[in-house]
Design a protein around this motif. Structure first.
Motif, PDB file in Angstrom:
ATOM      1  N   ASP A  58       0.674  -1.058   0.009  1.00 24.50           N
ATOM      2  CA  ASP A  58      -0.191   0.077  -0.231  1.00 24.50           C
ATOM      3  C   ASP A  58       0.923   1.086   0.134  1.00 24.50           C
ATOM      4  O   ASP A  58       0.313   2.372  -0.094  1.00 24.50           O
ATOM      5  CB  ASP A  58      -0.898  -0.043   1.127  1.00 24.50           C
TER       6      ASP A  58
ATOM      7  N   CYS B 131      -6.129   4.064 -12.055  1.00 28.12           N
ATOM      8  CA  CYS B 131      -5.803   2.671 -11.898  1.00 28.12           C
ATOM      9  C   CYS B 131      -5.096   2.139 -13.370  1.00 28.12           C
ATOM     10  O   CYS B 131      -5.892   2.475 -14.660  1.00 28.12           O
ATOM     11  CB  CYS B 131      -6.725   1.436 -11.482  1.00 28.12           C
TER      12      CYS B 131
ATOM     13  N   GLY C 183      -3.146   1.000  -3.217  1.00 28.63           N
ATOM     14  CA  GLY C 183      -1.976   0.110  -3.261  1.00 28.63           C
ATOM     15  C   GLY C 183      -2.015  -0.786  -4.576  1.00 28.63           C
ATOM     16  O   GLY C 183      -2.579  -0.240  -5.782  1.00 28.63           O
ATOM     17  N   VAL C 184      -1.786  -1.988  -4.173  1.00 33.31           N
ATOM     18  CA  VAL C 184      -1.702  -2.980  -5.572  1.00 33.31           C
ATOM     19  C   VAL C 184      -2.454  -4.226  -4.984  1.00 33.31           C
ATOM     20  O   VAL C 184      -1.903  -5.045  -4.630  1.00 33.31           O
ATOM     21  CB  VAL C 184      -0.577  -3.296  -5.923  1.00 33.31           C
TER      22      VAL C 184
ATOM     23  N   LEU D 269       2.241   4.836  -4.924  1.00 32.37           N
ATOM     24  CA  LEU D 269       1.007   4.276  -4.956  1.00 32.37           C
ATOM     25  C   LEU D 269       0.043   5.215  -3.961  1.00 32.37           C
ATOM     26  O   LEU D 269       0.499   6.040  -3.208  1.00 32.37           O
ATOM     27  CB  LEU D 269       0.982   3.075  -4.372  1.00 32.37           C
TER      28      LEU D 269
ATOM     29  N   SER E 167      -3.177  -1.826  -9.811  1.00 36.06           N
ATOM     30  CA  SER E 167      -2.419  -0.958  -9.165  1.00 36.06           C
ATOM     31  C   SER E 167      -3.187   0.546  -9.278  1.00 36.06           C
ATOM     32  O   SER E 167      -3.393   0.968 -10.102  1.00 36.06           O
ATOM     33  CB  SER E 167      -1.042  -0.533  -9.974  1.00 36.06           C
ATOM     34  N   TYR E 168      -3.052   1.106  -8.069  1.00 34.98           N
ATOM     35  CA  TYR E 168      -3.672   2.369  -8.046  1.00 34.98           C
ATOM     36  C   TYR E 168      -2.611   3.567  -7.894  1.00 34.98           C
ATOM     37  O   TYR E 168      -1.572   3.302  -7.038  1.00 34.98           O
ATOM     38  CB  TYR E 168      -4.480   2.685  -6.550  1.00 34.98           C
ATOM     39  N   PHE E 169      -2.563   4.752  -8.677  1.00 34.83           N
ATOM     40  CA  PHE E 169      -1.340   5.567  -8.933  1.00 34.83           C
ATOM     41  C   PHE E 169      -2.054   7.022  -8.287  1.00 34.83           C
ATOM     42  O   PHE E 169      -3.077   7.407  -8.717  1.00 34.83           O
ATOM     43  CB  PHE E 169      -1.063   5.689 -10.047  1.00 34.83           C
TER      44      PHE E 169
END
Length: 282
Positions: free
Chosen positions: A35, A253, A63-64, A46, A156-158
């Motif tokens: 995270d 994402c 996070g991922v 992230l 993946s969240y950026f």
């Protein structure tokens, strides 16, 4: 010298904290979910919603998350969305440090309960390699005597500061499904955001870029010809759990995947690694 330490969140979840000369990171045993990852001297790579309260049994909204052994809704009624792996406790089986890079391996033991969802003889692991770049590998091995089919993603969240100022590039020549329609051909290299975006890409090149106010995030993949580009926009944000109404403004994402015609067909004895590499592009 760097350190790798096991700690417990205030809400009870165990996690691994990584501190080295190259980066700082945090990985939870629930879901083998990272995270936080921040290369030294650079912004975090992230994003996590401030609405998430890190409760056991809920995948972290950011996070991922690991979507396995299916992505999205299952064809079986009552099966959990995005599989069951993201809410299970994984085992941290190895840690190694080399020149301030840290390698960690997490393994998931399929419980008797989860054999209801996944009655196959397989092994699944998540490998992390952390330095000034984050690399994640989702590794499947078929130990059985029959071919196994599955879909999967590293969700993946950026962090992007302002969705109105973001452009994603590297999509020219791909095809995509959106809202169960398509496939459409992607004729332009770039994607901008002015509405809900939920594109499942195939025939996609291995490198994409997110051009953000803070800089360019490079997201690359191995053993994957598919990816998901997602922002829920205004109305869907109001319906999402553990997500603030205005969170869509600060996240996007871009997910390495094996979905649609790129789904994984794993022959007996075969091993496959879905890999994503994430970094700030200088």
């Amino acid at each position: 010298m760097g350190s790798v330490t096991t700690k417990k969140h205030a809400n009870g979840l165990d996690y691994v904290e990584i501190n080295t000369a190259l980066c700082q990171a945090r990985i939870f045993l629930q879901g083998a979910q990272i995270d936080h990852f921040q290369p030294t001297g650079k912004p975090p790579l992230l994003w996590v919603s401030e609405a998430d309260d890190y409760q056991p049994g809920n995948g972290i909204r950011g996070g991922v998350p690991v979507c396995w052994p299916w992505f999205g809704m299952s064809t079986e009624a009552g099966f959990p969305q995005h599989g069951f792996a993201r809410t299970r406790i994984w085992n941290l089986s190895s840690v190694a440090m080399r020149n301030q890079w840290v390698d960690l391996r997490f393994d998931l033991k399929i419980s008797e309960e989860d054999k209801h969802y996944w009655p196959h003889n397989t092994e699944v692991s998540v490998l992390f390699s952390l330095g000034d770049t984050l690399s994640i590998s989702l590794v499947n091995t078929n130990l059985g005597k029959q071919t196994v089919s599955l879909t999967q993603a590293l969700h993946s969240y950026f962090p992007i500061e302002d969705i109105h100022q973001v452009t994603a590039s590297g999509f020219s020549g791909a095809k995509y499904i959106e809202f169960a329609k398509g496939p459409y051909s992607q004729n332009t290299d770039e994607v901008q955001f002015d509405r809900e975006t939920d594109r499942v890409y195939t025939e996609l090149a291995p490198v994409q870029l997110l051009h953000t106010p803070q800089g360019i995030i490079e997201v690359s993949r191995e053993n994957s010809r598919s990816a998901v580009l997602w922002n829920p926009w205004i109305e869907k944000s109001k319906r999402l759990a553990r997500f603030n109404d205005n969170d869509y403004l600060t996240m996007v994402c871009l997910e390495a995947a094996n979905v649609l015609e790129d789904k994984l067909e794993l022959a007996p004895g075969e091993t496959h690694s879905l890999v994503t590499h994430i970094r700030w592009k200088d």
